[in-house]
Design an enzyme around this catalytic site. Structure first.
Site, short mmCIF file in Angstrom:
data_model
loop_
_atom_site.label_atom_id
_atom_site.label_comp_id
_atom_site.label_asym_id
_atom_site.label_seq_id
_atom_site.Cartn_x
_atom_site.Cartn_y
_atom_site.Cartn_z
N HIS A 177 0.84 -1.19 0.00
CA HIS A 177 0.00 0.00 0.00
C HIS A 177 0.88 1.24 0.00
O HIS A 177 2.11 1.15 0.07
CB HIS A 177 -0.97 -0.02 1.18
CG HIS A 177 -0.33 -0.06 2.54
ND1 HIS A 177 0.32 1.02 3.10
CD2 HIS A 177 -0.23 -1.07 3.44
CE1 HIS A 177 0.77 0.70 4.30
NE2 HIS A 177 0.46 -0.57 4.53
N CYS B 192 3.62 -4.43 6.52
CA CYS B 192 3.35 -4.35 5.08
C CYS B 192 4.52 -3.69 4.36
O CYS B 192 5.50 -3.29 4.97
CB CYS B 192 2.08 -3.53 4.85
SG CYS B 192 0.60 -4.29 5.57
#
Length: 163
Positions: free
Chosen positions: A125, A137
């Site tokens: 992301h 992430c």
């Protein structure tokens, strides 16, 4: 797509990234809440997007709608899956006020048969800002993430290399 603590290489280009605050760890050591990015080979299994903020996505992308959540509670039967509100287990909102999840690539980390405690989703992301760690992430500059999404194929894999 190869990611190290120094950045990402994909299709002959290099992109700066941010990784988990816990660094890159061997996949066998990854645990829920450790903030680490698991090393290894990960398939890209989906793309989520905010249709009110992002256009020009591939036809296989899934819109993030009001009430869409991601379960991060290892006691939840739907652990590490997209769920809908109301949801009584711990979860993360996918539709956020900030733009962090406007465009999200999903990996197959601990999916589709999640093993409780091994860690919930590893997303690709946008980053909050350069050098600001994620919860595990891989974060990208927004324009770079859009470029990557436009150039993905079904064969694209994420390789996270240990230092």
């Amino acid at each position: 797509m190869v990611v190290t603590r120094w950045g990402c290489r994909f299709m002959g280009r290099r992109f700066p990234v941010t990784l988990g605050r816990g660094g890159i760890v061997p996949a066998a050591q990854k645990r829920e809440g450790d903030g680490a990015t698991p090393a290894g080979l990960h398939r890209i299994v989906g793309l989520l997007y905010r249709p009110d903020r992002v256009t020009d996505v591939p036809d296989w992308a899934v819109p993030i709608l009001p009430g869409d959540l991601w379960s991060d509670d290892s006691t939840d039967p739907d652990y590490n899956l997209m769920v809908r509100a109301p949801h009584r287990f711990s979860h993360e909102a996918l539709r956020r006020a900030d733009p962090l999840y406007d465009l999200v690539l999903l990996t197959d980390w601990n999916w589709p048969q999640a093993e409780p405690g091994r860690g919930s989703a590893i997303f690709l992301h946008r980053w909050r800002r350069p050098c600001y760690p994620t919860a595990g992430c891989v974060g990208f500059y927004p324009g770079d993430l859009r470029w990557i999404v436009r150039h993905l194929t079904l064969q694209t894999r994420l390789i996270v290399r240990q230092p």
